[in-house]
Design a protein around this motif. Sequence first.
Motif, PDB file in Angstrom:
ATOM      1  N   MET A 153       0.811  -1.206   0.000  1.00 44.26           N
ATOM      2  CA  MET A 153       0.000   0.000   0.000  1.00 44.26           C
ATOM      3  C   MET A 153       0.847   1.260   0.000  1.00 44.26           C
ATOM      4  SD  MET A 153      -1.655  -0.059   3.787  1.00 44.26           S
ATOM      5  CE  MET A 153      -1.150   1.042   5.063  1.00 44.26           C
ATOM      6  N   SER A 154       1.949   1.241   0.778  1.00 49.32           N
ATOM      7  CA  SER A 154       2.709   2.475   0.870  1.00 49.32           C
ATOM      8  C   SER A 154       3.900   2.467  -0.082  1.00 49.32           C
ATOM      9  CB  SER A 154       3.184   2.696   2.300  1.00 49.32           C
ATOM     10  OG  SER A 154       3.615   1.463   2.844  1.00 49.32           O
ATOM     11  N   TYR A 207       2.400  14.195  14.497  1.00 51.43           N
ATOM     12  CA  TYR A 207       2.191  12.750  14.487  1.00 51.43           C
ATOM     13  C   TYR A 207       2.485  12.215  13.095  1.00 51.43           C
ATOM     14  CZ  TYR A 207      -0.253   8.290  14.587  1.00 51.43           C
ATOM     15  OH  TYR A 207      -0.550   6.972  14.489  1.00 51.43           O
ATOM     16  N   GLN A 247      -1.849   1.870  13.091  1.00 48.52           N
ATOM     17  CA  GLN A 247      -2.005   3.295  13.380  1.00 48.52           C
ATOM     18  C   GLN A 247      -3.299   3.838  12.775  1.00 48.52           C
ATOM     19  OE1 GLN A 247       1.845   4.010  11.876  1.00 48.52           O
ATOM     20  NE2 GLN A 247       2.682   4.633  13.847  1.00 48.52           N
ATOM     21  N   ASN A 248      -3.638   3.312  11.571  1.00 47.19           N
ATOM     22  CA  ASN A 248      -4.893   3.684  10.930  1.00 47.19           C
ATOM     23  C   ASN A 248      -6.086   3.310  11.795  1.00 47.19           C
ATOM     24  OD1 ASN A 248      -4.837   5.070   8.617  1.00 47.19           O
ATOM     25  ND2 ASN A 248      -4.659   3.284   7.271  1.00 47.19           N
ATOM     26  N   SER A 295       2.344  -1.844  10.881  1.00 43.52           N
ATOM     27  CA  SER A 295       2.316  -0.704  11.776  1.00 43.52           C
ATOM     28  C   SER A 295       1.400   0.402  11.257  1.00 43.52           C
ATOM     29  CB  SER A 295       3.750  -0.209  11.935  1.00 43.52           C
ATOM     30  OG  SER A 295       3.771   0.945  12.677  1.00 43.52           O
ATOM     31  N   ASP A 296       1.477   0.650   9.933  1.00 43.31           N
ATOM     32  CA  ASP A 296       0.577   1.641   9.325  1.00 43.31           C
ATOM     33  C   ASP A 296      -0.879   1.263   9.570  1.00 43.31           C
ATOM     34  OD1 ASP A 296       2.518   3.242   8.407  1.00 43.31           O
ATOM     35  OD2 ASP A 296       2.133   2.948   6.252  1.00 43.31           O
ATOM     36  N   MET A 316      -6.152   2.759  14.907  1.00 47.10           N
ATOM     37  CA  MET A 316      -6.184   3.549  16.121  1.00 47.10           C
ATOM     38  C   MET A 316      -6.810   4.923  15.859  1.00 47.10           C
ATOM     39  SD  MET A 316      -3.003   4.288  18.618  1.00 47.10           S
ATOM     40  CE  MET A 316      -2.602   5.802  17.792  1.00 47.10           C
ATOM     41  N   VAL A 320       6.385  -2.146   8.410  1.00 46.87           N
ATOM     42  CA  VAL A 320       5.842  -0.823   8.099  1.00 46.87           C
ATOM     43  C   VAL A 320       4.367  -0.943   7.751  1.00 46.87           C
ATOM     44  CG1 VAL A 320       5.860   1.013   6.356  1.00 46.87           C
ATOM     45  CG2 VAL A 320       7.991   0.295   7.436  1.00 46.87           C
ATOM     46  N   ASP A 358      -1.116   6.428   1.241  1.00 42.85           N
ATOM     47  CA  ASP A 358       0.028   6.150   0.373  1.00 42.85           C
ATOM     48  C   ASP A 358       1.085   7.235   0.601  1.00 42.85           C
ATOM     49  OD1 ASP A 358       1.826   5.691  -1.569  1.00 42.85           O
ATOM     50  OD2 ASP A 358       0.419   5.797  -3.250  1.00 42.85           O
TER      51      ASP A 358
END
Lengths: 345, 125
Positions: free
Chosen positions: A1-2, B66, A66-67, A62-63, A69, A59, B34
């Motif tokens: 995704m990233s 953040y 965090q999303n 973790s992303d 959250m 990553v 992204d």
Amino acid sequence: MSEGNSKGGFSLFDAEERILDGAKRLLDRMKDGDPQLLSEVGILADAYSRSVREQRRLVKVSDRLQNQMTQLNQELVRRRAEAEEALEQLRQAQETLVQTEKLASLGALVGGVAHEINTPVGIALSCASHLDDSTKAIRALFEADDIGVDDFERYMDTAADTAKLIVANCERAADLIRSFKQVAVDRTSSERRTFRLADTIAETVTSLRPNLRQAGHQVAINCPTDLVLDGYPGVISQVLTNFVMNSLTHGYETGRRGHLRVQVEAGADDLVRLRYSDDGQGISEEHRNRIFDPFFTTRRGSGGSGLGLHIVFNLVTGPLGGTVVLENQDAPGASFLLEFPRIAP
Amino acid sequence: MDNLLIAATERSPEVTFDSAAGTLRIKGESYPEDASQVFGPIFNVLQDYLGQADGKGLKVDFELIYFNSSSAKALMNMFQMLENAADVDIEVNWQFMADDETMKEFGEDFSEDLEHVTFNLVPVS
């Protein structure tokens, strides 16, 4: 995704990918050299490749966390706003109901006093009408020159008696109106003033007399006559009215005569202690700690709103700045103790 | 040379790049779907600028509250890019709320591998 997606023209792991490519080329160049060396460099390259894969995975995970959250936080904020709005609406609804209940009790008071005034006014009216008839009769005799001493004496007696009755009953009506007026003004204006507590209690009880007398209940008031308060007489009147109406609604079976008491002591530190008690059925153990809750009633079907004692609680703890408790007592009936400062906050 | 002005969104920071003044500012929160879409344009202008700075310096202000992990990775890449431009005089100001220990530690982590870049930790309240 990233990473991977290179819309922005770069990969997050661009540098690592280039090093991996370099390693591949290096291994290629070494393929005819020392097999031992080749194997060791190959192990290093593999380890690095795994490490980069692991980084990508971390990553990503973790992303995602965090999303989640962030979404949970937003959800939390939204839910909280909703809950607060609902609470505010509930508060407003309750406020409206309390206001309605106050007006309803004022309405009942008006009805009661009108009924009470009806009696002396009715007596005064029939006395006046009787006097009128007697006067017409004596005038007829006088004009016919046919009046005797007996007739005149009888007329004089009638006139004296009826006049006395008219005066007494009109005074009674005037008293009632005066005391009702005070109660009504205090009740509706909720203005602060200095007042004699004994007067306010007496006026309130007077305004409730129609309700009390029907069943033959008696109210004993014991209050120092010189006790002057600075505060809200309407509030005290409303509180007493709610107590009395509660006693009458719940305390006594039809035909039983109740003895209600209002006792006041001026305590130390300018604290007023007012005890209201009756000798009725009392309040059952299971209801004792719910009686001040809004909408708690044992008479839902028969017109109880469940707001009477809740209003008492709000008025005593609010405007009076005091406390109210249901006392434990050995004697039958219910007893409430109010303690509040002589000078309201 | 191109300037850059990207407004903040709910999940991405405000980016201001002024090539004449030689300043870049990244401000806000960063947890985009992204990261390459957010940081790609910044990388492009930086690459152009650093390639033809011609004696001019660069000042970078980070005012981040953040960021998520892929943004952290992108930042790491960005610092690498700055460090590699050894011939450009670069100053980085890493702003963080004085009571935000985590953001301070991130700044310290990023600064660890920097030699040519001047890195300032700037606590604000």
